[in-house]
Scaffold this active site. Structure first.
Site, PDB file in Angstrom:
ATOM      1  N   ASP A   1      16.419   2.464   1.485  1.00 33.89           N
ATOM      2  CA  ASP A   1      16.119   2.886   2.741  1.00 33.89           C
ATOM      3  C   ASP A   1      16.801   2.214   3.835  1.00 33.89           C
ATOM      4  O   ASP A   1      16.523   2.569   4.982  1.00 33.89           O
ATOM      5  CB  ASP A   1      14.647   3.223   2.712  1.00 33.89           C
ATOM      6  CG  ASP A   1      13.845   2.423   2.561  1.00 33.89           C
ATOM      7  OD1 ASP A   1      14.447   1.308   2.130  1.00 33.89           O
ATOM      8  OD2 ASP A   1      12.563   2.447   2.541  1.00 33.89           O
TER       9      ASP A   1
ATOM     10  N   CYS B   1      22.653  -6.442  -1.700  1.00 38.74           N
ATOM     11  CA  CYS B   1      21.921  -6.771  -2.785  1.00 38.74           C
ATOM     12  C   CYS B   1      22.399  -6.412  -4.103  1.00 38.74           C
ATOM     13  O   CYS B   1      23.424  -5.652  -4.174  1.00 38.74           O
ATOM     14  CB  CYS B   1      20.353  -6.262  -2.830  1.00 38.74           C
ATOM     15  SG  CYS B   1      20.196  -4.734  -3.126  1.00 38.74           S
TER      16      CYS B   1
ATOM     17  N   HIS C   1      16.478  -9.068  -2.924  1.00 41.24           N
ATOM     18  CA  HIS C   1      17.138  -7.929  -3.382  1.00 41.24           C
ATOM     19  C   HIS C   1      16.207  -6.915  -3.090  1.00 41.24           C
ATOM     20  O   HIS C   1      16.498  -5.734  -3.817  1.00 41.24           O
ATOM     21  CB  HIS C   1      17.376  -7.939  -5.056  1.00 41.24           C
ATOM     22  CG  HIS C   1      18.425  -9.078  -5.221  1.00 41.24           C
ATOM     23  ND1 HIS C   1      19.864  -9.016  -5.167  1.00 41.24           N
ATOM     24  CD2 HIS C   1      18.500 -10.419  -5.510  1.00 41.24           C
ATOM     25  CE1 HIS C   1      20.460 -10.152  -5.360  1.00 41.24           C
ATOM     26  NE2 HIS C   1      19.769 -10.976  -5.694  1.00 41.24           N
TER      27      HIS C   1
ATOM     28  N   ARG D   1      -1.825 -11.208  -3.636  1.00 38.66           N
ATOM     29  CA  ARG D   1      -0.874 -11.606  -4.488  1.00 38.66           C
ATOM     30  C   ARG D   1      -0.453 -12.961  -4.008  1.00 38.66           C
ATOM     31  O   ARG D   1       0.046 -12.781  -2.762  1.00 38.66           O
ATOM     32  CB  ARG D   1      -0.227 -10.707  -4.968  1.00 38.66           C
ATOM     33  CG  ARG D   1       0.560 -11.056  -6.213  1.00 38.66           C
ATOM     34  CD  ARG D   1       1.468  -9.820  -6.920  1.00 38.66           C
ATOM     35  NE  ARG D   1       2.459  -9.379  -6.105  1.00 38.66           N
ATOM     36  CZ  ARG D   1       3.893  -9.539  -6.479  1.00 38.66           C
ATOM     37  NH1 ARG D   1       4.129 -10.703  -7.442  1.00 38.66           N
ATOM     38  NH2 ARG D   1       4.642  -8.958  -5.685  1.00 38.66           N
TER      39      ARG D   1
ATOM     40  N   THR E   1      -8.279  -3.840   2.461  1.00 34.00           N
ATOM     41  CA  THR E   1      -9.267  -4.523   3.468  1.00 34.00           C
ATOM     42  C   THR E   1      -8.246  -4.643   4.505  1.00 34.00           C
ATOM     43  O   THR E   1      -9.015  -5.624   5.580  1.00 34.00           O
ATOM     44  CB  THR E   1     -10.128  -5.682   3.080  1.00 34.00           C
ATOM     45  OG1 THR E   1      -9.410  -6.679   2.641  1.00 34.00           O
ATOM     46  CG2 THR E   1     -10.907  -5.238   1.878  1.00 34.00           C
TER      47      THR E   1
ATOM     48  N   ARG F   1      31.741  10.617   1.799  1.00 32.54           N
ATOM     49  CA  ARG F   1      31.756  11.327   2.909  1.00 32.54           C
ATOM     50  C   ARG F   1      31.649  10.453   4.155  1.00 32.54           C
ATOM     51  O   ARG F   1      31.493   9.332   4.028  1.00 32.54           O
ATOM     52  CB  ARG F   1      30.076  12.325   2.957  1.00 32.54           C
ATOM     53  CG  ARG F   1      29.137  10.794   2.654  1.00 32.54           C
ATOM     54  CD  ARG F   1      27.639  11.429   2.218  1.00 32.54           C
ATOM     55  NE  ARG F   1      26.589  10.492   2.163  1.00 32.54           N
ATOM     56  CZ  ARG F   1      25.611  10.435   1.016  1.00 32.54           C
ATOM     57  NH1 ARG F   1      25.595  11.539   0.228  1.00 32.54           N
ATOM     58  NH2 ARG F   1      24.793   9.560   1.145  1.00 32.54           N
TER      59      ARG F   1
ATOM     60  N   ASP G   1      12.764  -5.027  -7.376  1.00 32.70           N
ATOM     61  CA  ASP G   1      14.239  -5.327  -7.119  1.00 32.70           C
ATOM     62  C   ASP G   1      15.173  -4.431  -7.545  1.00 32.70           C
ATOM     63  O   ASP G   1      16.034  -3.834  -6.806  1.00 32.70           O
ATOM     64  CB  ASP G   1      14.481  -6.497  -7.391  1.00 32.70           C
ATOM     65  CG  ASP G   1      13.698  -7.698  -6.405  1.00 32.70           C
ATOM     66  OD1 ASP G   1      12.970  -7.205  -5.406  1.00 32.70           O
ATOM     67  OD2 ASP G   1      14.165  -8.692  -6.737  1.00 32.70           O
TER      68      ASP G   1
HETATM   69  S1  SF4 Z   1      19.147  -3.745   0.254  1.00 32.44           S
HETATM   70 FE1  SF4 Z   1      20.423  -3.116  -1.349  1.00 32.44          FE
HETATM   71  S2  SF4 Z   1      20.257  -1.199  -2.187  1.00 32.44           S
HETATM   72 FE2  SF4 Z   1      19.056  -1.312   0.041  1.00 32.44          FE
HETATM   73  S3  SF4 Z   1      20.820  -0.758   1.540  1.00 32.44           S
HETATM   74 FE3  SF4 Z   1      21.203  -2.997   1.323  1.00 32.44          FE
HETATM   75  S4  SF4 Z   1      22.661  -3.358  -0.294  1.00 32.44           S
HETATM   76 FE4  SF4 Z   1      21.941  -1.119  -0.470  1.00 32.44          FE
END
Ligand code: SF4
Length: 744
Positions: A26, A56, A186, A211, A229, A476, A612
């Site tokens: 996203d 990534c 990543h 964690r 919390t 696209r 990841d």
């Molecule tokens: S973090 Fe990785 S999967 Fe997400 S938009 Fe960037 S390159 Fe693409």
């Protein structure tokens, strides 16, 4: 800009390189995609040094995803019982004719509100608001999305305080606060890179997490709180900051309302009480609060953690209040309230919300019960948004006019308060993407029509009547705009053709709209024509923009509120929210106790955690990614593992009062004792045909989480994922799952 020509040293290959905005997760990194002979062969970093590190290994796996043998290439029509996963291939025109006919029957029988739509705009990218446009013309307010639990609801709650969703200026910040959020190389890669850059400049980082996460290891201070919390902790910060006069008194005097009431509420949370709730020492809480408040430019970037708790509205509101009273709102290094890009129409500008009458808007599921991200609150903000930002309807992060997902699934399953009998899901594996998976399953089985628009077969698509093949980002043309959160525009180019009959969500909504007689409202034949329309305020066309811009962002401007005020009823930052009060809720933030572990269920479970190689429920069928994490893992502390006879790498079953799932055990000394972490979104595509819905109920965290009235946030109705009781017992591996022999 597209470069076309032969590959270096090759006179026969047609090689093209285009700019892309990645939609595998996203965050929308800017990349370059390379195609040879009509196939994507490589993903490269962007050639601008400003964003070249934002890539990534999911992004570079795009050729494996886009060229995958299992991509859906033709429309499919169900044969046999729903969920049998048996299909016949039909033409696109036949599919659309039949879908339109069946939807018409549902609407004629039950009313337009009997249509619900669920989508993940991050994945589909090219909807251009046409889903809401169609629904508004038809008369249905029941649009839902995963953003109800993740960022979209953050936007809606932030608007209660100062009318807008802020954007963190991490690159210039002196202090970054991460509430359970754990950007990594990543995952959320651009955010990770910005935090790394800030740290190198000497910025402090404060991590709040049960964690010792990757970010916690590098933090200036880590508060290892009990899961769930966060609101109590932030109330403790408020108490310290107010008591020690660490707030920006002139900003509070000039630009805030409700400070005295807020102070009185903070007084209910002395540090010894907060320390008892959170399980961390009072002096550490105070130290962190002082670092944050004294920083010259500090930010609390968006976090999914407070989006998914019993007191989510308070948790998000507390972050917005801290930003404001410490003087970090709309300043360098703080969090900016970015104006919309003046040369661009947002999705909301195309959604035609005024076409949906007030009576139909009031039928939106959740409008009466949990209204904060529904039309009910958006209607209250309309004049104020118009005054400050020039538009009455602004759908930031797609999260500001939504139905409540739980209420939609109840209506689909039980007809309460009215039947919802047609469901369209686009780029959204609905079954595993919201809480109470068994209710969602019942809801889907009770539909007269389900349409899925996907690039791969998913458990949700297996339950559909029609599955339409979707396209991917290299197939696209698009201009990405961050959904009215930021104001950057970025080019993403089509450099290959979609396979078979795969097409965009723009195509789907246009073709459905025209079949319902909305030809005039869907006049655009191509995506490029829509982009021309959205660029009209700038006086440019898509082609001109693509050939000259690549990326564009207006220069930053700060403290804009001095000219316009804030987009709230008072025109000021509402520390005590007049909208919440008018809606009948507590106008001040509070801590709400979560369910406690018991002797029978000794763990505090937190779920909804991202890994990841995967985004949400996706990519388990992509061998090059799945081999990195072949099976899901529960994280447990060594003492808990020893007590319960749990062995690293062996399988275990997590049982809660509401469901059970299986995963392997990962013993981690960084876990807070008594806590158990569950990854999000697992299913097993390799078992398709052998196991019901490809193992959708085996390891999915959505099985565990419930959404009964006592276990959702009052104001938004979001479920509680961060701290609920469970127990863990060793078990055998599920049959046939976790194999790592996936190709590709
Ligand atoms: S973090 Fe990785 S999967 Fe997400 S938009 Fe960037 S390159 Fe693409």
């Amino acid at each position: 800009m597209t470069v076309t020509g032969p590959a270096p040293g090759d006179t026969t290959t047609d090689r093209r390189i285009g700019y892309s905005v990645c939609t595998i997760c996203d965050i929308g990194c800017q990349l370059r995609s390379v195609a040879e002979d009509g196939k994507i062969v490589q993903i490269l970093p962007h050639d601008s040094p400003a964003v070249a590190r934002n890539i990534c290994y999911k992004g570079t796996a795009a050729p494996h995803i886009h060229n995958h043998a299992e991509r859906i290439r033709v429309p499919l029509k169900r044969v046999g019982e729903r969920g049998d996963d048996r299909w016949e291939e039909i033409s696109y025109e036949q599919a659309m004719d039949e879908i339109a006919g069946k939807l018409r029957t549902v609407v004629d029988t039950y009313g337009p509100e009997a249509l619900a739509v669920s989508t993940s705009g991050w994945n589909t990218q090219t909807t251009h608001g046409f889903d809401r446009r169609f629904m508004n013309l038809l008369g249905s307010p029941n649009w839902i999305s995963g953003v109800a639990l993740c960022a979209g609801n953050t936007a809606a709650v932030n608007r209660l305080t100062y009318g807008w969703m802020p954007f963190p200026d991490i690159s210039n910040s002196s202090c970054v606060v991460l509430l359970g959020h754990n950007p990594r190389k990543h995952s959320w890669t651009p955010i990770y890179n910005m935090i790394e850059g800030a740290r190198k400049r000497g910025a402090a980082t404060i991590v709040v997490d049960p964690r010792i996460s990757d970010q916690a290891e590098k933090a200036t201070i880590h508060l290892q709180i009990e899961a769930g919390t966060d609101s109590a902790l932030l109330l403790g910060w408020l108490k310290v900051i107010i008591d020690e006069h660490l707030y920006d008194a002139s900003f509070v005097d000039d630009w805030c309302v409700g400070f005295d009431e807020l102070k009185a509420r903070a007084d209910e949370y002395p540090l010894d009480r907060v320390a008892g709730i959170c399980g961390v020492p009072a002096d550490r809480i105070a130290e962190a609060a002082r670092i944050y408040a004294r920083a010259d430019g500090a930010c609390i970037p968006w976090t999914p953690i407070t989006d998914q708790q019993l007191d989510s509205t308070s948790g998000i509101r507390l972050q917005s209040i801290l930003r404001a009273i410490t003087g970090n709102l709309d300043v360098v290094g703080g969090e900016t309230l970015n104006a919309l890009n003046p040369g661009w129409l947002t999705e909301a500008d195309l959604q035609l919300h005024d076409e949906l009458g007030a009576a139909q808007r009031a039928k939106q599921l959740g409008y009466d019960t949990h209204p904060v991200f529904t039309y009910r609150t958006a209607e209250m903000l309309r004049p104020h948004l118009k005054r400050v930002w020039g538009r009455e309807w602004v759908d930031q992060v797609m999260g500001c006019h939504m139905a409540n997902p739980t209420e939609v699934f109840r209506a689909m399953a039980d007809g309460d308060p009215y039947p919802v009998k047609a469901f369209i899901t686009l780029g959204n594996n609905t079954l595993l993407s919201y809480p109470n998976q068994h209710q969602i399953h019942r809801a889907l089985l009770n539909q007269d029509l389900i349409v899925a628009h996907e690039i791969f077969m998913t458990p949700t698509a297996m339950l559909a009547d029609y599955v339409l093949p979707g396209d991917v980002f290299t197939e696209r043309n698009h201009i990405a705009d961050a959904w009215a959160w930021g104001n950057r525009l970025t080019v993403s180019e089509r450099i290959v053709d979609p396979p078979g009959e795969a097409s965009s969500t723009f195509r789907f909504w246009t073709d459905l709209g025209r079949r319902f007689g909305f030809e005039q409202q869907f006049p655009w034949d191509t995506l490029e024509q829509v982009l021309d329309h959205r660029l009209e305020p700038s006086g440019r066309t898509w082609t001109e923009f693509r050939d000259s811009v690549v990326m564009e962002m207006p220069p930053p401007a700060y403290r804009k509120y001095r000219k316009t005020g804030f987009a709230t009823p008072s025109g000021k930052v509402e520390l005590s929210s007049s909208i919440l009060e008018a809606l009948g809720f507590d106008p001040l933030p509070y801590y709400r106790a979560k369910p406690k572990p018991t002797e029978e269920y000794p763990y505090l479970v937190f779920s909804g955690v991202r890994e990841d190689p995967f985004f949400q429920t996706g990519q388990r069928n992509i061998g090059v990614l799945r081999r990195r994490v072949p099976a899901p893992s529960f994280f447990v502390h060594p003492d808990d593992a020893a007590r319960d006879g749990l062995v690293e790498g062996e399988w275990a079953r997590l049982e809660t009062p509401h469901g059970q799932v299986r995963a392997t055990v990962s013993v981690q000394s960084g876990m807070r004792p008594g806590h158990l972490r569950v990854p999000h979104g697992w299913w097993y595509p390799e078992t398709r045909g052998d196991v019901e819905l490809a193992g959708a109920f085996v390891s999915s965290d959505a099985v565990l989480t419930i959404d009964s009235d006592e276990l959702v946030d009052y104001e938004q109705g979001v479920p509680h994922f961060k701290g609920y009781p469970g127990r863990l017992v060793p078990c055998l591996p599920p049959d046939g799952m976790g194999r790592t022999t996936l190709e590709g």
